[in-house]
Design a protein around this motif. Structure first.
Motif, PDB file in Angstrom:
ATOM      1  N   PHE A  92     -46.792 -40.639 -82.407  1.00  0.00           N
ATOM      2  CA  PHE A  92     -46.321 -39.926 -81.218  1.00  0.00           C
ATOM      3  C   PHE A  92     -44.972 -39.300 -81.553  1.00  0.00           C
ATOM      4  O   PHE A  92     -43.995 -40.011 -81.825  1.00  0.00           O
ATOM      5  CB  PHE A  92     -46.178 -40.883 -80.036  1.00  0.00           C
ATOM      6  N   LYS A  95     -41.797 -40.299 -79.491  1.00  0.00           N
ATOM      7  CA  LYS A  95     -41.411 -41.708 -79.465  1.00  0.00           C
ATOM      8  C   LYS A  95     -40.761 -42.098 -80.784  1.00  0.00           C
ATOM      9  O   LYS A  95     -41.105 -41.562 -81.842  1.00  0.00           O
ATOM     10  CB  LYS A  95     -42.643 -42.595 -79.207  1.00  0.00           C
ATOM     11  N   ASN A 100     -43.393 -46.309 -81.347  1.00  0.00           N
ATOM     12  CA  ASN A 100     -44.734 -46.025 -81.845  1.00  0.00           C
ATOM     13  C   ASN A 100     -45.508 -47.314 -82.128  1.00  0.00           C
ATOM     14  O   ASN A 100     -46.730 -47.351 -81.959  1.00  0.00           O
ATOM     15  CB  ASN A 100     -44.661 -45.177 -83.124  1.00  0.00           C
ATOM     16  N   GLU A 103     -45.954 -49.669 -78.534  1.00  0.00           N
ATOM     17  CA  GLU A 103     -46.865 -49.179 -77.493  1.00  0.00           C
ATOM     18  C   GLU A 103     -48.227 -49.859 -77.549  1.00  0.00           C
ATOM     19  O   GLU A 103     -48.766 -50.294 -76.522  1.00  0.00           O
ATOM     20  CB  GLU A 103     -47.024 -47.662 -77.597  1.00  0.00           C
TER      21      GLU A 103
END
Length: 247
Positions: A92, A95, A100, A103
């Protein structure tokens, strides 16, 4: 551990996989090799249901799924058995490195934020990214991004790790470091299936090598036998070409 039974897959009118039957045991490191279009990546993606087979059955760990009849629960259970590391990292971009990895721990593993962060930090240190926790992907090299991708894949404690050409998008200076990291993980007993054209690496890390061509499993052997006495003429020609290109 892993079983594929009578797996077929077509894209439009092109049959990409033809009646594949394959069993992989726990702790094995299996590499899929073959020319472009052989079906290697498709086979890898089927194991995580990123592609759906036209027919056949797949078992990974204690998850079973039949292409003719399955539920969302079946798909979730199958996906929960493995993690995939992609060619192009798939991080991502908005992020940080730490975000990353945390999450998936919060969403998939249902850890609270504190537990997720502690586990993510430990994994990122393990792959040599402990000093980049708050950096964004745009500020990382390709090799560093792939390290984050590997940490993210390890975070959910998969039974199987799937690698799709993990070094193909890297500059040459980073290839060796990522391959070394994968070998370290394999040495700890992780079951792995890899697609790779790095023949020296394949020979050194794989317990089995599977040669695919035109959607068919042509040869399945240990590295020594395959490289020194490949049964298929096509396998021998393919290996000679790749080995020559590496020299």
């Amino acid at each position: 551990m892993i079983q594929l039974e009578n797996i077929t897959k077509s894209f439009k009118k092109t049959q990409v996989l033809k009646n594949i039957n394959l069993t992989i045991n726990q702790g094995e490191v299996v590499t899929l090799i073959g020319p472009s279009g052989a079906g290697k990546t498709t086979l890898l993606r089927l194991l995580n249901w990123l592609e759906v087979p036209d027919s056949g059955r797949i078992t990974v760990g204690d998850a079973h799924i039949d292409a003719s009849k399955y539920s969302k629960h079946d798909v979730r259970r199958l996906r929960g058995q493995s993690s995939m590391v992609f060619q192009h990292y798939n991080l991502f971009k908005n992020k940080t490195v730490l975000e990353n990895v945390t999450e998936s721990l919060v969403i998939v593993s249902k850890l609270n934020h504190k537990e997720a962060e502690e586990k993510a930090v430990a994994l990122l240190k393990k792959v040599g990214m402990g000093d980049k926790l708050h950096d964004y992907p745009a500020n990382l090299s390709g090799g560093q991004q792939q390290r984050v991708g590997i940490a993210r894949a390890l975070a959910v404690d998969p039974k199987v790790m799937l690698f799709d050409e993990p070094t193909s998008a890297l500059d040459p200076e980073w290839v060796g470091e990522i391959l070394h990291l994968i070998k370290q993980i394999a040495a700890q007993g992780m079951t792995m299936i890899l697609v790779s054209h790095e023949m020296r690496f394949v020979r050194s890390v794989a317990s089995r090598i599977i040669f695919l061509e035109n959607g068919e499993l042509v040869e399945d052997s240990n590295p020594k036998e395959l490289f020194e006495n490949g049964k298929s003429v096509r396998t021998q020609a393919f290996l000679q070409k790749l080995t020559y290109e590496e020299e």
